[in-house]
Design a protein around this motif. Structure first.
Motif, PDB file in Angstrom:
ATOM      1  N   SER A   1       0.839  -1.204   0.000  1.00 14.42           N
ATOM      2  CA  SER A   1       0.000   0.000   0.000  1.00 14.42           C
ATOM      3  C   SER A   1       0.874   1.255   0.000  1.00 14.42           C
ATOM      4  CB  SER A   1      -0.952   0.010   1.191  1.00 14.42           C
ATOM      5  OG  SER A   1      -0.243   0.026   2.418  1.00 14.42           O
ATOM      6  N   LYS A   2       0.292   2.324  -0.503  1.00 15.62           N
ATOM      7  CA  LYS A   2       0.996   3.589  -0.603  1.00 15.62           C
ATOM      8  C   LYS A   2       0.710   4.445   0.616  1.00 15.62           C
ATOM      9  CE  LYS A   2       1.321   7.646  -3.668  1.00 15.62           C
ATOM     10  NZ  LYS A   2       0.787   8.269  -4.907  1.00 15.62           N
ATOM     11  N   LEU A   3       1.737   5.066   1.159  1.00 20.82           N
ATOM     12  CA  LEU A   3       1.560   5.963   2.302  1.00 20.82           C
ATOM     13  C   LEU A   3       0.829   7.226   1.867  1.00 20.82           C
ATOM     14  CD1 LEU A   3       3.524   4.189   3.977  1.00 20.82           C
ATOM     15  CD2 LEU A   3       4.606   6.322   4.740  1.00 20.82           C
ATOM     16  N   PRO A   4       0.104   7.861   2.788  1.00 20.17           N
ATOM     17  CA  PRO A   4      -0.444   9.187   2.480  1.00 20.17           C
ATOM     18  C   PRO A   4       0.698  10.127   2.126  1.00 20.17           C
ATOM     19  CG  PRO A   4      -1.360   8.322   4.536  1.00 20.17           C
ATOM     20  CD  PRO A   4      -0.252   7.405   4.155  1.00 20.17           C
ATOM     21  N   THR A   5       0.396  11.213   1.467  1.00 15.01           N
ATOM     22  CA  THR A   5       1.441  12.175   1.103  1.00 15.01           C
ATOM     23  C   THR A   5       2.038  12.797   2.363  1.00 15.01           C
ATOM     24  OG1 THR A   5      -0.081  14.051   0.994  1.00 15.01           O
ATOM     25  CG2 THR A   5       0.191  12.736  -1.015  1.00 15.01           C
ATOM     26  N   GLN A   6       3.233  13.352   2.215  1.00 22.99           N
ATOM     27  CA  GLN A   6       3.889  13.995   3.359  1.00 22.99           C
ATOM     28  C   GLN A   6       3.029  15.127   3.907  1.00 22.99           C
ATOM     29  OE1 GLN A   6       7.710  15.149   1.841  1.00 22.99           O
ATOM     30  NE2 GLN A   6       8.409  13.039   1.572  1.00 22.99           N
TER      31      GLN A   6
ATOM     32  N   THR B   1       9.529  16.960   9.869  1.00 15.77           N
ATOM     33  CA  THR B   1       9.432  15.923  10.907  1.00 15.77           C
ATOM     34  C   THR B   1       8.977  14.610  10.297  1.00 15.77           C
ATOM     35  OG1 THR B   1       8.824  17.646  12.487  1.00 15.77           O
ATOM     36  CG2 THR B   1       8.410  15.373  13.152  1.00 15.77           C
ATOM     37  N   VAL B   2       8.001  14.688   9.393  1.00 20.74           N
ATOM     38  CA  VAL B   2       7.500  13.485   8.710  1.00 20.74           C
ATOM     39  C   VAL B   2       8.601  12.868   7.857  1.00 20.74           C
ATOM     40  CG1 VAL B   2       5.871  12.648   6.969  1.00 20.74           C
ATOM     41  CG2 VAL B   2       5.101  14.259   8.709  1.00 20.74           C
ATOM     42  N   ILE B   3       9.354  13.701   7.146  1.00 25.15           N
ATOM     43  CA  ILE B   3      10.435  13.210   6.282  1.00 25.15           C
ATOM     44  C   ILE B   3      11.474  12.459   7.099  1.00 25.15           C
ATOM     45  CG2 ILE B   3      12.366  13.948   4.827  1.00 25.15           C
ATOM     46  CD1 ILE B   3      10.522  16.263   3.858  1.00 25.15           C
ATOM     47  N   THR B   4      11.819  12.986   8.273  1.00 29.52           N
ATOM     48  CA  THR B   4      12.792  12.319   9.159  1.00 29.52           C
ATOM     49  C   THR B   4      12.291  10.940   9.565  1.00 29.52           C
ATOM     50  OG1 THR B   4      13.511  14.460  10.033  1.00 29.52           O
ATOM     51  CG2 THR B   4      14.065  12.503  11.331  1.00 29.52           C
ATOM     52  N   ALA B   5      11.005  10.853   9.937  1.00 28.67           N
ATOM     53  CA  ALA B   5      10.420   9.568  10.339  1.00 28.67           C
ATOM     54  C   ALA B   5      10.438   8.573   9.188  1.00 28.67           C
ATOM     55  CB  ALA B   5       8.988   9.784  10.834  1.00 28.67           C
ATOM     56  N   ILE B   6      10.122   9.039   7.987  1.00 24.22           N
ATOM     57  CA  ILE B   6      10.092   8.160   6.815  1.00 24.22           C
ATOM     58  C   ILE B   6      11.485   7.616   6.507  1.00 24.22           C
ATOM     59  CG2 ILE B   6       9.811   8.183   4.289  1.00 24.22           C
ATOM     60  CD1 ILE B   6       7.368   9.993   4.722  1.00 24.22           C
ATOM     61  N   GLU B   7      12.505   8.453   6.634  1.00 27.27           N
ATOM     62  CA  GLU B   7      13.874   8.015   6.356  1.00 27.27           C
ATOM     63  C   GLU B   7      14.302   6.912   7.315  1.00 27.27           C
ATOM     64  OE1 GLU B   7      15.748   8.754   3.745  1.00 27.27           O
ATOM     65  OE2 GLU B   7      14.020   9.934   3.033  1.00 27.27           O
TER      66      GLU B   7
ATOM     67  N   GLU C   1      15.064   0.856   7.955  1.00 29.14           N
ATOM     68  CA  GLU C   1      14.684  -0.415   8.582  1.00 29.14           C
ATOM     69  C   GLU C   1      14.157  -1.418   7.557  1.00 29.14           C
ATOM     70  OE1 GLU C   1      11.810   0.619  11.523  1.00 29.14           O
ATOM     71  OE2 GLU C   1      13.291   1.470  12.908  1.00 29.14           O
ATOM     72  N   GLY C   2      13.975  -0.970   6.315  1.00 34.42           N
ATOM     73  CA  GLY C   2      13.492  -1.873   5.276  1.00 34.42           C
ATOM     74  C   GLY C   2      11.987  -1.999   5.214  1.00 34.42           C
ATOM     75  N   LEU C   3      11.261  -1.113   5.916  1.00 33.66           N
ATOM     76  CA  LEU C   3       9.800  -1.183   5.924  1.00 33.66           C
ATOM     77  C   LEU C   3       9.185  -0.364   4.786  1.00 33.66           C
ATOM     78  CD1 LEU C   3       9.057  -0.845   9.752  1.00 33.66           C
ATOM     79  CD2 LEU C   3       9.211  -2.930   8.393  1.00 33.66           C
ATOM     80  N   LEU C   4       9.863   0.716   4.414  1.00 34.80           N
ATOM     81  CA  LEU C   4       9.343   1.603   3.381  1.00 34.80           C
ATOM     82  C   LEU C   4      10.326   1.718   2.225  1.00 34.80           C
ATOM     83  CD1 LEU C   4       8.004   4.613   5.514  1.00 34.80           C
ATOM     84  CD2 LEU C   4       6.775   2.545   4.830  1.00 34.80           C
ATOM     85  N   GLU C   5       9.777   2.081   1.072  1.00 33.70           N
ATOM     86  CA  GLU C   5      10.616   2.292  -0.103  1.00 33.70           C
ATOM     87  C   GLU C   5       9.992   3.378  -0.964  1.00 33.70           C
ATOM     88  OE1 GLU C   5      10.933  -0.366  -3.876  1.00 33.70           O
ATOM     89  OE2 GLU C   5      12.428  -1.141  -2.451  1.00 33.70           O
ATOM     90  N   GLY C   6      10.806   4.317  -1.418  1.00 34.58           N
ATOM     91  CA  GLY C   6      10.307   5.380  -2.274  1.00 34.58           C
ATOM     92  C   GLY C   6      10.403   5.012  -3.737  1.00 34.58           C
ATOM     93  N   LYS C   7       9.350   5.331  -4.503  1.00 37.52           N
ATOM     94  CA  LYS C   7       9.357   5.097  -5.945  1.00 37.52           C
ATOM     95  C   LYS C   7       9.253   6.455  -6.637  1.00 37.52           C
ATOM     96  CE  LYS C   7       7.251   0.523  -5.529  1.00 37.52           C
ATOM     97  NZ  LYS C   7       6.135  -0.366  -5.937  1.00 37.52           N
TER      98      LYS C   7
ATOM     99  N   GLY D   1       8.502   9.588  -8.540  1.00 32.67           N
ATOM    100  CA  GLY D   1       7.313  10.067  -9.224  1.00 32.67           C
ATOM    101  C   GLY D   1       6.023   9.399  -8.806  1.00 32.67           C
ATOM    102  N   SER D   2       6.118   8.487  -7.857  1.00 32.91           N
ATOM    103  CA  SER D   2       4.917   7.741  -7.455  1.00 32.91           C
ATOM    104  C   SER D   2       4.580   7.930  -5.989  1.00 32.91           C
ATOM    105  CB  SER D   2       5.105   6.253  -7.754  1.00 32.91           C
ATOM    106  OG  SER D   2       3.991   5.505  -7.339  1.00 32.91           O
ATOM    107  N   GLY D   3       5.592   7.858  -5.117  1.00 34.90           N
ATOM    108  CA  GLY D   3       5.330   8.025  -3.694  1.00 34.90           C
ATOM    109  C   GLY D   3       6.105   7.035  -2.852  1.00 34.90           C
ATOM    110  N   ILE D   4       5.710   6.905  -1.585  1.00 42.00           N
ATOM    111  CA  ILE D   4       6.354   6.005  -0.638  1.00 42.00           C
ATOM    112  C   ILE D   4       5.445   4.800  -0.420  1.00 42.00           C
ATOM    113  CG2 ILE D   4       7.383   5.778   1.651  1.00 42.00           C
ATOM    114  CD1 ILE D   4       8.741   7.887  -0.038  1.00 42.00           C
TER     115      ILE D   4
END
Length: 471
Positions: free
Chosen positions: A27-32, A45-51, A56-62, A64-67
């Motif tokens: 699933s895609k995360l909501p926008t920042q 603050t949100v960007i820091t949490a996402i990084e 940790e390998g839980l999220l991945e950015g694509k 032009g598409s999102g996280i």
């Protein structure tokens, strides 16, 4: 928790949602921006949490598409993966709505946005005292809460039968099915009566283009244009109408979104044409009681001598959307078939809501409420027309609706309504762009039923400023 840095609090909350399956893998995360608003923090603050979660390998950015969520703690530990819900949903019977429609549905629940889009009565039109009186009386009558037989409460059906007589429709209670709003009536017809692969002739523009109801049931939609005089009956006559494989959906009274009214002469002609072609008619008449200047011509159903018209009405527009009470009138064989289907789906509408509506009708409180509502709608319609004349006369044209909730606005110049929609939303104003109704012109639908006078003025000033300087 309060002393924990905000970015770590967000990390914890996202981990929790992933762990519980609320945000599954794929699933895609909501926008920042959305997350910053949700958590009431800065985007940084949100960007820091996402990084951190990416590391940790839980999220991945694509690009032009999102996280996206690519793992959860369980899959990381066991090398197993949960079901791919995103892929499975592609094969669902009901696909997702258009992205703009999804966004509108979401934003219509935001209290800090001016709702020039909403198709329901505003707070100032809600029958507070009538509902309170009726609820108190009905509470002493609720002796049982059984499932019923799928048709709906017999006492409510009797009251609706009496009410329909005022419009010239003779419908016995046995030919009336109580439904959870007009959309459920259409859904029942699409899966219980119409054949898969059938062609449904439909007005264009029409609000049904904003949902996948008929298309999800395997129907083909064939648009018939609507002009200032309503549905084009002659254009329908030119179509390839196949017996038992075609149906007509029409909203002849204060049509949504254009607010046009089909004349009495046109209604009679349409019935004649449909009788000739043996074409079933689904008449959506949910705005009938909401006339402002004068009552609309008689429903198509009043000219139906062959059981050809399936007639839909609803109290969602006239009392409150949350009641979810509407009705469908048709031949007893059709009603019996659909009541059986209803039992398979949900066993019927809320008994408490049915009793509430029944009491409003039988006590005369409904008629008093409607009369007051018409007067208020006239004031609000005239005020929005005044604002349009004051602020948009150089940019657009419109017609004066004689009932319903909306004003249909057409821009003079080549306005990008997608861009205007986004600019308005970013400025705190929600409008309905015409393209969600299959309209290729430069149009928007504005509501005068829901917003307050002050909100209408603020909204129109915002639209004017955007048209003048940005769009």
């Amino acid at each position: 928790m309060g002393k924990t840095p905000l970015y770590l609090q967000i990390v914890h909350l996202i981990r929790e949602k992933i762990a519980k399956g609320e945000w599954p893998v794929g699933s895609k995360l909501p926008t920042q921006r959305e997350m910053a608003k949700q958590f009431n923090v800065n985007r940084s603050t949100v960007i820091t949490a996402i990084e951190i979660l990416k590391s940790e390998g839980l999220l991945e950015g694509k690009t032009g598409s999102g996280i996206y969520i690519v793992n959860n703690q369980w899959s990381l530990l066991t090398a197993s993966a949960p079901p791919d819900w995103k892929e499975l949903s592609k094969w669902a019977l009901y696909p997702s709505s258009d992205n703009t429609v999804q966004l509108i549905n979401e934003m219509e629940n935001q209290k800090d946005i001016i709702q020039l889009s909403k198709g329901e009565l505003g707070i100032d039109l809600f029958p507070h005292s009538e509902i309170a009186k009726t609820a108190e009386k009905v509470s002493g009558q609720l002796h049982e809460f059984g499932y019923g037989d799928g048709l709906g409460d017999i006492h409510l059906r009797k009251e609706i039968s009496k009410n329909l007589l005022k419009h010239g429709i003779h419908a016995s209670p046995s030919s009336i099915l109580i439904v959870s709003g007009a959309l459920q009536a259409l859904k029942l017809l699409s899966v219980g009566i119409l054949k898969r692969g059938s062609t449904v002739f439909i007005e264009s523009p029409s609000y049904l283009y904003s949902i996948y109801l008929f298309r999800a049931a395997g129907m083909k939609l064939k648009p018939i244009p609507v002009d200032k005089n309503g549905f084009d009956v002659e254009e329908l006559s030119k179509q390839n109408i196949k017996n038992n494989l075609s149906a007509l959906y029409v909203n002849p009274t204060f049509q949504n979104p254009t607010t046009t009214i089909m004349s009495l002469q046109k209604r009679k002609l349409l019935i004649e044409k449909c009788q000739y072609f043996q074409l079933p008619i689904i008449e959506d008449d949910v705005y009938r009681d909401l006339w402002i200047d004068e009552p609309a011509p008689s429903p198509l159903k009043t000219f139906d001598q062959q059981g050809q018209v399936l007639y839909i009405g609803s109290f969602s527009k006239t009392i409150a959307a949350g009641l979810r009470i509407g009705w469908l009138v048709g031949p007893e064989s059709v009603i019996k078939r659909l009541s059986d289907l209803r039992m398979q789906i949900d066993y019927g509408s809320s008994y408490a809501s049915q009793m509430l509506v029944k009491e409003l009708l039988s006590s005369g409180l409904y008629e008093k409420h409607i009369e007051r509502t018409r007067n208020r709608l006239k004031q609000k319609r005239d005020f929005l027309l005044h604002l349009l004349n004051q602020h948009l006369v150089d940019h657009a044209t419109w017609s004066k609706p004689s009932g319903g909730f909306f004003i249909w606005v057409t821009f003079n110049n080549n306005i990008d309504t997608r861009k205007l929609f986004k600019k308005c939303l970013n400025s705190g104003v929600l409008i309905n762009p015409g393209f969600i109704y299959n309209d290729n012109h430069r149009t928007i639908r504005l509501s005068f039923a829901y917003p307050s006078f002050e909100e209408m003025e603020k909204g129109m000033l915002t639209i004017k400023e955007l048209l003048t300087n940005h769009v």
